[in-house]
Motif scaffolding. Structure first.
Motif, PDB file in Angstrom:
ATOM      1  N   ALA A 195      77.303  16.290  44.077  1.00  0.00           N
ATOM      2  CA  ALA A 195      78.284  16.934  43.207  1.00  0.00           C
ATOM      3  C   ALA A 195      77.622  17.982  42.315  1.00  0.00           C
ATOM      4  CB  ALA A 195      78.998  15.887  42.353  1.00  0.00           C
ATOM      5  N   PHE A 196      76.426  17.673  41.830  1.00  0.00           N
ATOM      6  CA  PHE A 196      75.689  18.621  40.986  1.00  0.00           C
ATOM      7  C   PHE A 196      75.355  19.889  41.759  1.00  0.00           C
ATOM      8  CE2 PHE A 196      71.551  20.189  39.452  1.00  0.00           C
ATOM      9  CZ  PHE A 196      71.866  20.456  38.123  1.00  0.00           C
ATOM     10  N   MET A 197      74.815  19.738  42.970  1.00  0.00           N
ATOM     11  CA  MET A 197      74.475  20.907  43.782  1.00  0.00           C
ATOM     12  C   MET A 197      75.723  21.684  44.193  1.00  0.00           C
ATOM     13  SD  MET A 197      71.234  20.890  43.815  1.00  0.00           S
ATOM     14  CE  MET A 197      69.950  19.725  43.336  1.00  0.00           C
ATOM     15  N   GLY A 198      76.824  20.969  44.430  1.00  0.00           N
ATOM     16  CA  GLY A 198      78.056  21.651  44.771  1.00  0.00           C
ATOM     17  C   GLY A 198      78.586  22.487  43.629  1.00  0.00           C
ATOM     18  N   THR A 199      78.469  21.992  42.411  1.00  0.00           N
ATOM     19  CA  THR A 199      78.909  22.774  41.259  1.00  0.00           C
ATOM     20  C   THR A 199      78.069  24.026  41.083  1.00  0.00           C
ATOM     21  OG1 THR A 199      79.612  20.723  40.162  1.00  0.00           O
ATOM     22  CG2 THR A 199      79.367  22.670  38.773  1.00  0.00           C
ATOM     23  N   LEU A 200      76.772  23.919  41.361  1.00  0.00           N
ATOM     24  CA  LEU A 200      75.891  25.081  41.252  1.00  0.00           C
ATOM     25  C   LEU A 200      76.039  26.026  42.441  1.00  0.00           C
ATOM     26  CD1 LEU A 200      72.555  23.404  40.059  1.00  0.00           C
ATOM     27  CD2 LEU A 200      74.309  24.479  38.653  1.00  0.00           C
ATOM     28  N   ALA A 201      76.661  25.557  43.523  1.00  0.00           N
ATOM     29  CA  ALA A 201      76.808  26.335  44.759  1.00  0.00           C
ATOM     30  C   ALA A 201      75.462  26.657  45.389  1.00  0.00           C
ATOM     31  CB  ALA A 201      77.598  27.620  44.510  1.00  0.00           C
ATOM     32  N   THR A 202      74.463  25.833  45.131  1.00  0.00           N
ATOM     33  CA  THR A 202      73.147  26.025  45.715  1.00  0.00           C
ATOM     34  C   THR A 202      72.884  24.956  46.767  1.00  0.00           C
ATOM     35  OG1 THR A 202      70.787  26.362  45.192  1.00  0.00           O
ATOM     36  CG2 THR A 202      71.916  24.580  44.059  1.00  0.00           C
ATOM     37  N   ARG A 203      71.779  25.080  47.478  1.00  0.00           N
ATOM     38  CA  ARG A 203      71.451  24.138  48.553  1.00  0.00           C
ATOM     39  C   ARG A 203      70.180  23.386  48.207  1.00  0.00           C
ATOM     40  NH1 ARG A 203      69.028  24.335  53.925  1.00  0.00           N
ATOM     41  NH2 ARG A 203      68.412  26.513  53.583  1.00  0.00           N
ATOM     42  N   LEU A 204      70.251  22.093  48.330  1.00  0.00           N
ATOM     43  CA  LEU A 204      69.086  21.242  48.097  1.00  0.00           C
ATOM     44  C   LEU A 204      68.325  21.082  49.397  1.00  0.00           C
ATOM     45  CD1 LEU A 204      67.408  19.253  46.360  1.00  0.00           C
ATOM     46  CD2 LEU A 204      69.019  17.476  47.055  1.00  0.00           C
ATOM     47  N   VAL A 205      67.011  21.343  49.353  1.00  0.00           N
ATOM     48  CA  VAL A 205      66.147  21.182  50.521  1.00  0.00           C
ATOM     49  C   VAL A 205      65.138  20.078  50.216  1.00  0.00           C
ATOM     50  CG1 VAL A 205      64.483  22.278  52.058  1.00  0.00           C
ATOM     51  CG2 VAL A 205      66.411  23.604  51.163  1.00  0.00           C
ATOM     52  N   LEU A 206      65.206  18.988  50.975  1.00  0.00           N
ATOM     53  CA  LEU A 206      64.239  17.903  50.850  1.00  0.00           C
ATOM     54  C   LEU A 206      63.227  18.038  51.978  1.00  0.00           C
ATOM     55  CD1 LEU A 206      66.452  14.819  49.943  1.00  0.00           C
ATOM     56  CD2 LEU A 206      65.134  16.281  48.426  1.00  0.00           C
ATOM     57  N   LEU A 207      61.968  18.204  51.628  1.00  0.00           N
ATOM     58  CA  LEU A 207      60.936  18.433  52.623  1.00  0.00           C
ATOM     59  C   LEU A 207      60.640  17.153  53.401  1.00  0.00           C
ATOM     60  CD1 LEU A 207      58.479  20.603  50.521  1.00  0.00           C
ATOM     61  CD2 LEU A 207      60.232  21.377  52.108  1.00  0.00           C
ATOM     62  N   ARG A 208      60.208  17.346  54.623  1.00  0.00           N
ATOM     63  CA  ARG A 208      59.789  16.213  55.426  1.00  0.00           C
ATOM     64  C   ARG A 208      58.445  15.679  54.922  1.00  0.00           C
ATOM     65  NH1 ARG A 208      59.763  18.911  61.184  1.00  0.00           N
ATOM     66  NH2 ARG A 208      58.716  20.453  59.882  1.00  0.00           N
ATOM     67  N   PRO A 209      58.128  14.437  55.207  1.00  0.00           N
ATOM     68  CA  PRO A 209      56.811  13.905  54.820  1.00  0.00           C
ATOM     69  C   PRO A 209      55.679  14.707  55.459  1.00  0.00           C
ATOM     70  CG  PRO A 209      58.297  12.133  55.459  1.00  0.00           C
ATOM     71  CD  PRO A 209      58.989  13.417  55.821  1.00  0.00           C
ATOM     72  N   ARG A 210      54.554  14.753  54.755  1.00  0.00           N
ATOM     73  CA  ARG A 210      53.352  15.444  55.215  1.00  0.00           C
ATOM     74  C   ARG A 210      53.618  16.942  55.459  1.00  0.00           C
ATOM     75  NH1 ARG A 210      53.807  10.716  57.727  1.00  0.00           N
ATOM     76  NH2 ARG A 210      54.725  11.691  59.566  1.00  0.00           N
ATOM     77  N   ASP A 211      54.330  17.541  54.516  1.00  0.00           N
ATOM     78  CA  ASP A 211      54.580  18.976  54.599  1.00  0.00           C
ATOM     79  C   ASP A 211      54.284  19.626  53.252  1.00  0.00           C
ATOM     80  OD1 ASP A 211      55.300  21.438  55.522  1.00  0.00           O
ATOM     81  OD2 ASP A 211      57.459  21.112  55.344  1.00  0.00           O
ATOM     82  N   PRO A 212      53.025  19.480  52.757  1.00  0.00           N
ATOM     83  CA  PRO A 212      52.707  20.003  51.424  1.00  0.00           C
ATOM     84  C   PRO A 212      52.719  21.519  51.347  1.00  0.00           C
ATOM     85  CG  PRO A 212      50.707  19.286  52.516  1.00  0.00           C
ATOM     86  CD  PRO A 212      51.855  18.890  53.420  1.00  0.00           C
TER      87      PRO A 212
END
Length: 395
Positions: A195-212
């Motif tokens: 809901a927070f990201m939807g209000t901001l109209a932005t996209r959340l990107v969660l990185l995969r493990p072992r991707d520093p």
């Protein structure tokens, strides 16, 4: 020594006699290219018999633990020695993970992370704690925003993100996080985050493990803070830390970044121009608790208790906490306000509320005075009329 003595002209027989060794030993030393050493003749080992099967397993599953491989092939020897041999073979079958050099478009992304300064911060109850710092770096301009927050729970993380975005005045098109529990892990998002990201109209990107590499910009900034900001500093409270850190970041954002060849402040406007506008309606963030006010006139929020005007005992009240203060409202009207404390298990009391409680308690304990002559007084003729009697025939 043999070679040195012979080179100085000492006869080989005398060298053998002086050193107490045989003449054949002297001859072999002069004929060899280096000092003598013991070399054990290689013999087949128990691992050689299973090496081909181990290689076949590693070819298909390079990350399989050595204990599991030993179980698969029926190994009955020393597991420590088996691990050592598997460790020598494993790098030959581990798949390469090349890291590309990423380019970041203006307004595209901000990398977010939590940095824990290696120093405890004093809290209100006299204790000290290691507190997280929410760090947000604009990927294109390398402009840094950061703030210490009380906890790494979802409520405080979203409060921190919203506060930093308000300072920025714009919203990046992507917010990049690793698998932080308060934000989300894998395909799952923490409650309130979508809901927070939807209000901001932005996209959340969660990185995969072992991707520093995909979050290397903010990771390097965290190391920079520890080597450039922390040395020689002391802090008396979280607010003092935030004040010092904000002042330091103002200068840090003025320094030229090697990878971009420019100062973050010089690229910031172009970065902001390509970002999204702040939402017209602020997102719903913070700690919330709706409860019927009990006789002890306290509400619990963010693991602390805060007093409320006891006049409203028994009524439904709404408590809300942000990073700085706690407010309690009744039907939208503010009835209590306190600075938020960052320690846990504390009771915060307003002296006015205590005085009001004392007056209400005294009034409750005193019996209500009854006016003189007060009672049920009615003319008996009213009863005669009610029963249809006019006083006739009454003895």
């Amino acid at each position: 020594m043999i070679r040195r003595l012979v080179a100085e002209g000492v006869p080989q027989r005398q060298v053998a006699r002086d050193l107490g060794i045989g003449r054949s030993t002297v001859a072999r030393a002069l004929a060899s290219d280096g000092p003598p050493k013991y070399e054990r003749q290689e013999v087949p080992t128990a691992f050689d018999a299973v090496e081909a099967r181990v290689r076949a397993i590693l070819e298909e599953h390079p990350g399989m633990p050595a204990t599991v491989i030993a179980e698969r092939i029926g190994w009955s020897g020393s597991i420590t020695w088996f691990r050592e041999n598997v460790a020598e073979l494993r790098p030959l079958y581990r798949r390469p993970d090349p890291a590309d050099r990423l380019t970041w478009e203006a307004g595209d992304a901000a990398q977010c992370d939590l940095w824990f300064p290696p120093r405890k911060i004093p809290l209100e109850n006299g204790t000290s704690a290691l507190l997280p710092v929410l760090v947000m770096v604009m990927a294109h301009s390398r402009f840094v925003l950061a703030r210490m927050i009380p906890t790494k729970t979802t409520e405080d993380l979203l409060l921190g993100i919203w506060q930093l975005l308000q300072l920025l005045g714009r919203v990046p098109r992507r917010l990049i996080w690793d698998n932080e529990r308060g934000i989300g892990r894998g395909p799952h998002r923490a409650e309130g985050v979508p809901a927070f990201m939807g209000t901001l109209a932005t996209r959340l990107v969660l990185l995969r493990p072992r991707d520093p590499e995909s979050k290397g910009i903010v990771e390097r900034r965290n190391g920079w803070f520890e080597t450039s900001f922390m040395p020689g500093r002391s802090f008396v409270s979280p607010a003092d830390f935030n004040d010092q850190f904000t002042d330091w970041l103002a200068g840090a954002n003025q320094k030229v970044v090697r990878t971009t060849g420019a100062k973050p402040v010089d690229l910031l406007e172009a970065d902001r121009a390509a970002m999204l506008a702040l939402p017209p309606v602020p997102p719903i963030v913070g700690w919330r608790n709706q409860v019927r006010l009990g006789k002890d006139y306290y509400v619990s929020i963010a693991r602390n208790d805060y007093s409320v005007d006891p006049t409203w005992i028994g009524r439904i009240v709404d408590a809300h906490a942000d990073l700085d203060q706690v407010q309690v409202r009744l039907d939208g009207r503010l009835i209590a306000e306190h600075p938020r404390v960052w320690a846990r298990g504390l009771t915060v009391t307003d002296t006015d509320h205590v005085d009001t409680a004392r007056r209400l308690r005294q009034a409750f304990q005193q019996p209500r005075a009854q006016a003189a002559g007060e009672g049920l007084v009615r003319d008996l003729a009213d009863y005669d009329k009610a029963f249809g009697l006019n006083g006739e025939g009454v003895a």
